[in-house]
Design a protein around this motif. Structure first.
Motif, PDB file in Angstrom:
ATOM      1  N   UNK A  72     -41.249  19.749   6.103  1.00 44.88           N
ATOM      2  CA  UNK A  72     -41.051  18.824   7.028  1.00 44.88           C
ATOM      3  C   UNK A  72     -40.883  17.645   6.565  1.00 44.88           C
ATOM      4  N   UNK A  73     -41.589  16.975   5.454  1.00 42.79           N
ATOM      5  CA  UNK A  73     -41.513  15.744   5.090  1.00 42.79           C
ATOM      6  C   UNK A  73     -40.465  15.640   4.056  1.00 42.79           C
ATOM      7  N   UNK A  74     -40.001  16.649   3.347  1.00 46.95           N
ATOM      8  CA  UNK A  74     -38.747  16.675   2.604  1.00 46.95           C
ATOM      9  C   UNK A  74     -37.716  16.497   3.299  1.00 46.95           C
ATOM     10  N   UNK A  75     -37.411  17.146   4.458  1.00 46.85           N
ATOM     11  CA  UNK A  75     -36.513  17.114   5.223  1.00 46.85           C
ATOM     12  C   UNK A  75     -36.166  15.686   5.883  1.00 46.85           C
ATOM     13  N   UNK A  76     -37.277  15.076   6.393  1.00 46.07           N
ATOM     14  CA  UNK A  76     -37.192  13.780   6.661  1.00 46.07           C
ATOM     15  C   UNK A  76     -36.746  12.392   5.518  1.00 46.07           C
ATOM     16  N   UNK A  77     -37.384  12.868   4.364  1.00 42.34           N
ATOM     17  CA  UNK A  77     -37.118  12.078   3.427  1.00 42.34           C
ATOM     18  C   UNK A  77     -35.507  12.158   2.765  1.00 42.34           C
ATOM     19  N   UNK A  78     -35.103  13.464   2.778  1.00 49.51           N
ATOM     20  CA  UNK A  78     -33.828  13.579   2.195  1.00 49.51           C
ATOM     21  C   UNK A  78     -32.766  12.877   3.219  1.00 49.51           C
ATOM     22  N   UNK A  79     -33.299  13.131   4.671  1.00 52.72           N
ATOM     23  CA  UNK A  79     -32.353  12.620   5.448  1.00 52.72           C
ATOM     24  C   UNK A  79     -32.214  11.103   5.588  1.00 52.72           C
ATOM     25  N   UNK A  80     -33.321  10.411   5.278  1.00 52.67           N
ATOM     26  CA  UNK A  80     -33.326   9.118   5.271  1.00 52.67           C
ATOM     27  C   UNK A  80     -32.600   8.512   4.009  1.00 52.67           C
ATOM     28  N   UNK A  81     -32.824   8.982   2.918  1.00 53.96           N
ATOM     29  CA  UNK A  81     -32.034   8.876   1.642  1.00 53.96           C
ATOM     30  C   UNK A  81     -30.626   9.056   1.763  1.00 53.96           C
ATOM     31  N   UNK A  82     -30.036  10.258   2.440  1.00 53.01           N
ATOM     32  CA  UNK A  82     -28.720  10.571   2.526  1.00 53.01           C
ATOM     33  C   UNK A  82     -28.241   9.502   3.405  1.00 53.01           C
ATOM     34  N   UNK A  83     -28.548   9.014   4.534  1.00 57.31           N
ATOM     35  CA  UNK A  83     -28.028   7.961   5.444  1.00 57.31           C
ATOM     36  C   UNK A  83     -27.918   6.505   4.751  1.00 57.31           C
ATOM     37  N   UNK A  84     -29.100   6.283   3.904  1.00 56.53           N
ATOM     38  CA  UNK A  84     -29.167   4.992   3.283  1.00 56.53           C
ATOM     39  C   UNK A  84     -28.176   4.747   2.227  1.00 56.53           C
ATOM     40  N   UNK A  96     -25.388   6.701   1.832  1.00 53.54           N
ATOM     41  CA  UNK A  96     -23.960   6.646   2.554  1.00 53.54           C
ATOM     42  C   UNK A  96     -23.644   5.176   3.014  1.00 53.54           C
ATOM     43  N   UNK A  97     -24.391   4.354   3.541  1.00 53.92           N
ATOM     44  CA  UNK A  97     -24.426   3.259   4.264  1.00 53.92           C
ATOM     45  C   UNK A  97     -24.474   2.007   3.298  1.00 53.92           C
ATOM     46  N   UNK A  98     -25.153   2.113   2.274  1.00 56.27           N
ATOM     47  CA  UNK A  98     -25.778   1.000   1.620  1.00 56.27           C
ATOM     48  C   UNK A  98     -25.368   1.002  -0.051  1.00 56.27           C
ATOM     49  N   UNK A  99     -25.200   2.173  -0.743  1.00 52.37           N
ATOM     50  CA  UNK A  99     -25.017   2.034  -2.140  1.00 52.37           C
ATOM     51  C   UNK A  99     -23.831   2.370  -2.509  1.00 52.37           C
ATOM     52  N   UNK A 100     -22.956   1.525  -3.477  1.00 55.32           N
ATOM     53  CA  UNK A 100     -21.772   1.591  -4.107  1.00 55.32           C
ATOM     54  C   UNK A 100     -21.489   2.924  -4.430  1.00 55.32           C
ATOM     55  N   UNK A 101     -20.433   3.293  -4.191  1.00 55.56           N
ATOM     56  CA  UNK A 101     -19.743   4.933  -4.369  1.00 55.56           C
ATOM     57  C   UNK A 101     -19.797   5.144  -5.969  1.00 55.56           C
ATOM     58  N   UNK A 102     -19.589   4.136  -6.857  1.00 55.77           N
ATOM     59  CA  UNK A 102     -19.719   4.211  -8.427  1.00 55.77           C
ATOM     60  C   UNK A 102     -21.348   4.423  -9.093  1.00 55.77           C
ATOM     61  N   UNK A 103     -22.188   4.555  -8.061  1.00 58.91           N
ATOM     62  CA  UNK A 103     -23.443   4.677  -8.441  1.00 58.91           C
ATOM     63  C   UNK A 103     -23.668   6.311  -7.874  1.00 58.91           C
ATOM     64  N   UNK A 104     -23.819   7.063  -9.070  1.00 59.47           N
ATOM     65  CA  UNK A 104     -24.291   8.695  -8.647  1.00 59.47           C
ATOM     66  C   UNK A 104     -25.974   8.615  -8.138  1.00 59.47           C
ATOM     67  N   UNK A 105     -26.121   9.138  -7.131  1.00 60.10           N
ATOM     68  CA  UNK A 105     -27.466   9.289  -6.554  1.00 60.10           C
ATOM     69  C   UNK A 105     -27.970  10.740  -6.633  1.00 60.10           C
TER      70      UNK A 105
END
Length: 253
Positions: free
Chosen positions: A17-29, A31-40
């Motif tokens: 459950x915690x992993x799903x929450x963390x991954x979901x938050x990271x994915x959305x952030x 997508x919205x905030x990190x330059x696409x030339x940076x691989x995450x």
């Protein structure tokens, strides 16, 4: 031009459950905030890879890594996970040779060479870790010691194969201790390793190899570290378990 990469090693942390929450938050952030030339890249416990991969695949500059894999292709190796299995569930990267694997599970440079081979054979990207202890750091020859880890585990590869490898320098004395190599210490080691690679494969291959810093990198020091000419990102431990801090590190370029 070499890739800018920020990879989060979750180690043995988080419930499903915690992993799903963390991954979901990271994915959305991301997508919205990190330059696409940076691989995450995120590296959750293996149990969660299949589920979390479905989240990361929706973002073009995200990948998902296993924290380890077997050096065997298949067979009677209870509890092991093969590179082909990881490939089949959509993993993109595999962390190899982390200091904890070397220390607690006695992984040798020879075994790691076998793991590198099988990861590449399955079309996955190895994130190959190297680094020295505090005792080794304080002795003469620590630069050569770290370089020898590359020599013994990677330098059997062709130039084309080596070009698919990501290096992560982790000063073992700075992992989970709160200590951090200064930006100059990190730059000096990264530059030395790049020169070592150039000596084997030529300057062009060396210039295209991403070398990450993996020793207690956080949102406060990431910008200074990533500004170093030979530091191409970070392999993040504890800070990767906090979505906002991890995203801020990825934004530090």
């Amino acid at each position: 031009m070499r890739k800018k990469i920020v990879a989060g090693n979750w180690k043995m942390n988080k419930s499903m459950e915690e992993a799903l929450i963390l991954a979901s938050e990271v994915v959305h952030m991301v997508k919205d905030e990190v330059n696409t030339d940076v691989q995450v890249i995120i590296a959750p416990p293996a149990l969660y890879l299949t589920t979390l991969q479905k989240h990361t695949e929706a973002v073009a500059n995200m990948g998902i890594a296993a924290q380890n894999c077997s050096n065997k292709a298949s067979g009677a190796y209870t509890g092991e996970i093969s590179a082909s299995m990881l490939k089949s569930i959509g993993a993109t990267h595999v962390i190899l040779g982390h200091s904890e694997r070397r220390q607690y599970f006695n992984e040798s440079n020879e075994v790691l060479a076998e793991k590198v081979n099988i990861v590449l054979e399955n079309g996955l990207t190895p994130i190959f870790c190297c680094g020295e202890t505090l005792e080794q750091r304080q002795a003469e020859g620590f630069l050569e010691f770290v370089a020898s880890q590359l020599t013994d585990s990677l330098f059997h590869l062709s130039a084309e194969e080596f070009g698919k490898v990501v290096i992560a320098y982790e000063p073992i004395w700075a992992i989970g201790t709160g200590l951090t190599a200064s930006s100059q210490q990190a730059q000096d080691m990264h530059a030395y390793l790049r020169g070592h690679i150039a000596g084997k494969y030529g300057q062009e291959v060396a210039d295209n190899t991403s070398i990450l810093y993996g020793g207690s990198c956080n949102e406060k020091n990431a910008e200074e570290l990533f500004a170093c000419p030979d530091v191409d990102g970070g392999l993040i431990g504890g800070a990767s378990l906090k979505s906002r801090e991890f995203t801020n590190i990825a934004k530090s370029f």
